[in-house]
Design a protein around this motif. Sequence first.
Motif, mmCIF file in Angstrom:
data_model
loop_
_atom_site.group_PDB
_atom_site.id
_atom_site.type_symbol
_atom_site.label_atom_id
_atom_site.label_comp_id
_atom_site.label_asym_id
_atom_site.label_seq_id
_atom_site.Cartn_x
_atom_site.Cartn_y
_atom_site.Cartn_z
ATOM 1 N N GLY A 222 2.833 29.352 64.803
ATOM 2 C CA GLY A 222 4.237 28.823 63.916
ATOM 3 C C GLY A 222 3.097 28.087 62.708
ATOM 4 N N GLU A 223 3.900 28.119 61.595
ATOM 5 C CA GLU A 223 3.708 28.000 60.195
ATOM 6 C C GLU A 223 4.658 26.249 60.673
ATOM 7 O OE1 GLU A 223 2.725 28.822 56.147
ATOM 8 O OE2 GLU A 223 4.408 29.574 56.585
ATOM 9 N N ASN A 224 5.497 26.665 61.245
ATOM 10 C CA ASN A 224 6.372 25.526 60.828
ATOM 11 C C ASN A 224 6.468 25.291 62.694
ATOM 12 O OD1 ASN A 224 6.946 26.681 58.389
ATOM 13 N ND2 ASN A 224 9.201 27.063 59.288
ATOM 14 N N GLU A 225 5.752 24.715 63.483
ATOM 15 C CA GLU A 225 5.864 24.152 64.658
ATOM 16 C C GLU A 225 4.867 22.939 64.437
ATOM 17 O OE1 GLU A 225 3.418 25.582 68.148
ATOM 18 O OE2 GLU A 225 3.065 27.468 66.972
ATOM 19 N N ILE A 226 4.964 21.693 65.610
ATOM 20 C CA ILE A 226 4.588 20.505 65.539
ATOM 21 C C ILE A 226 3.014 21.188 65.939
ATOM 22 C CG2 ILE A 226 6.992 19.309 65.803
ATOM 23 C CD1 ILE A 226 5.802 18.611 68.125
ATOM 24 N N PHE A 227 2.753 22.230 66.255
ATOM 25 C CA PHE A 227 0.776 21.924 66.933
ATOM 26 C C PHE A 227 0.426 22.506 65.991
ATOM 27 C CE2 PHE A 227 2.213 22.573 71.537
ATOM 28 C CZ PHE A 227 2.970 21.048 71.892
ATOM 29 N N TYR A 228 1.391 22.985 64.492
ATOM 30 C CA TYR A 228 0.365 23.751 63.437
ATOM 31 C C TYR A 228 -1.251 23.042 63.556
ATOM 32 C CZ TYR A 228 -0.587 26.505 59.100
ATOM 33 O OH TYR A 228 -1.161 27.079 57.794
ATOM 34 N N ASN A 229 -0.917 21.789 62.809
ATOM 35 C CA ASN A 229 -2.376 21.532 62.078
ATOM 36 C C ASN A 229 -3.277 21.185 63.764
ATOM 37 O OD1 ASN A 229 -1.788 20.955 59.346
ATOM 38 N ND2 ASN A 229 -0.435 19.465 60.174
ATOM 39 N N ASP A 230 -3.073 20.716 64.337
ATOM 40 C CA ASP A 230 -4.289 20.566 65.703
ATOM 41 C C ASP A 230 -4.831 21.464 66.103
ATOM 42 O OD1 ASP A 230 -2.929 18.180 65.849
ATOM 43 O OD2 ASP A 230 -1.898 18.060 67.957
ATOM 44 N N ILE A 231 -3.918 23.599 65.871
ATOM 45 C CA ILE A 231 -4.638 24.473 66.370
ATOM 46 C C ILE A 231 -5.606 24.359 64.854
ATOM 47 C CG2 ILE A 231 -3.180 27.280 66.535
ATOM 48 C CD1 ILE A 231 -1.467 25.610 68.014
ATOM 49 N N LEU A 232 -4.962 24.276 63.733
ATOM 50 C CA LEU A 232 -6.332 24.297 62.646
ATOM 51 C C LEU A 232 -6.711 24.114 62.504
ATOM 52 C CD1 LEU A 232 -3.985 24.960 59.871
ATOM 53 C CD2 LEU A 232 -4.481 26.345 61.006
ATOM 54 N N ARG A 233 -6.689 22.729 63.574
ATOM 55 C CA ARG A 233 -8.808 21.752 63.876
ATOM 56 C C ARG A 233 -9.487 22.494 65.567
ATOM 57 N NH1 ARG A 233 -6.930 16.373 65.377
ATOM 58 N NH2 ARG A 233 -9.393 16.195 65.106
ATOM 59 N N TYR A 234 -8.713 23.228 65.593
ATOM 60 C CA TYR A 234 -9.101 23.627 67.242
ATOM 61 C C TYR A 234 -10.050 25.025 66.844
ATOM 62 C CZ TYR A 234 -10.341 25.337 71.801
ATOM 63 O OH TYR A 234 -10.992 26.414 72.429
ATOM 64 N N HIS A 235 -9.293 25.779 65.769
ATOM 65 C CA HIS A 235 -10.066 26.927 65.274
ATOM 66 C C HIS A 235 -11.363 26.805 65.146
ATOM 67 C CE1 HIS A 235 -10.286 30.544 63.866
ATOM 68 N NE2 HIS A 235 -9.690 30.022 62.789
ATOM 69 N N GLU A 236 -10.980 25.032 64.244
ATOM 70 C CA GLU A 236 -12.348 25.210 63.340
ATOM 71 C C GLU A 236 -13.656 24.617 64.001
ATOM 72 O OE1 GLU A 236 -10.517 21.931 60.655
ATOM 73 O OE2 GLU A 236 -9.740 23.682 59.029
ATOM 74 N N ASN A 237 -13.129 23.660 65.024
ATOM 75 C CA ASN A 237 -13.926 23.399 66.111
ATOM 76 C C ASN A 237 -14.085 24.591 66.332
ATOM 77 O OD1 ASN A 237 -13.187 20.969 65.580
ATOM 78 N ND2 ASN A 237 -12.357 20.663 67.350
ATOM 79 N N TYR A 257 6.052 32.384 68.793
ATOM 80 C CA TYR A 257 7.074 32.927 68.577
ATOM 81 C C TYR A 257 6.892 34.828 69.207
ATOM 82 C CZ TYR A 257 2.814 35.173 65.586
ATOM 83 O OH TYR A 257 2.116 35.589 64.848
ATOM 84 N N PRO A 258 5.182 34.409 69.152
ATOM 85 C CA PRO A 258 5.480 36.438 69.680
ATOM 86 C C PRO A 258 6.045 36.641 71.422
ATOM 87 C CG PRO A 258 3.599 35.493 69.124
ATOM 88 C CD PRO A 258 4.158 34.092 69.588
#
Length: 277
Positions: A222-237, A257-258
């Motif tokens: 979810g774009e508005n959750e606090i994990f958002y940036n960490d998850i983006l970094r993991y996806h980049e990894n 949200y799903p």
Amino acid sequence: MSFIAKIAEKILMSTKPAYMDSQEAVDEFLATKKDKPPKSIFKSFDFNGMEVFSFGNKSSSDKTIIFMHGGAYVNEINYQHYLYCYILARKLNAYVLAPVYPLAPKHTYEECFNLITDLYKEYAEDNIILMGDSAGGGFVLSFAQYLNTTDLAQPNNIVVFSPWVDISMANEYDSDSDPILGDVGLRQIGKSWAGDLSTADYRVSPLFGDNANLTKTLIFVGENEIFYNDILRYHENLEKSNVESRLIVGKSLFHIYPLFPIPEARDALKEIKKELM
């Protein structure tokens, strides 16, 4: 963001646990927490002393899903998880297993790893999919990294919803905008789950692990959750490790949200079917 999702977000904000945003409250919560065995109308069986709920018919299913429930490693599986596993079994022609794994603060990651390793071995010959939400999603990713250190094969697919990829909570977070989670509480809970292990160890924080050879992965956030940036970094990894990974961002949406009864969840299920069918 749909109107129904906005209503759900307001309800979640009004019921956000106090221990997520207060050091005093989380200390009290961990000190007084008691394990509450889950009740359900769904079938379950005992596996090495761990209760495992099952959904669907194994003999007529073409895939087996091991679903690791969320709850910040301290909260039991709940009806939201039961219903979602039931939906997965029906819509994906899957045999779904939801283990009731041991939780913090009485237990740590190590007991869970041992139990899930044995469960995984039991179904390793199947078309197996690892799936999980929040803490369960983080566990799935750590477990997949761990599989590379064993003689066990990777699953056919990984699907995770808002995975908790860094239990050290090392970055800065905007807890006020998240209707479910808070960094103060999660940071303390993460230490409890890690036990004697560093909270930056891959077995509890897959953000810091080796993703080489991981299987095809689908991530929802979810774009508005606090994990958002960490998850983006993991996806980049994952991409840097040449893992076939797809990240789906719920615009203006909240944590996991799903799993909620909102229109956006139907779209997410379509993406899962596209990935697995």
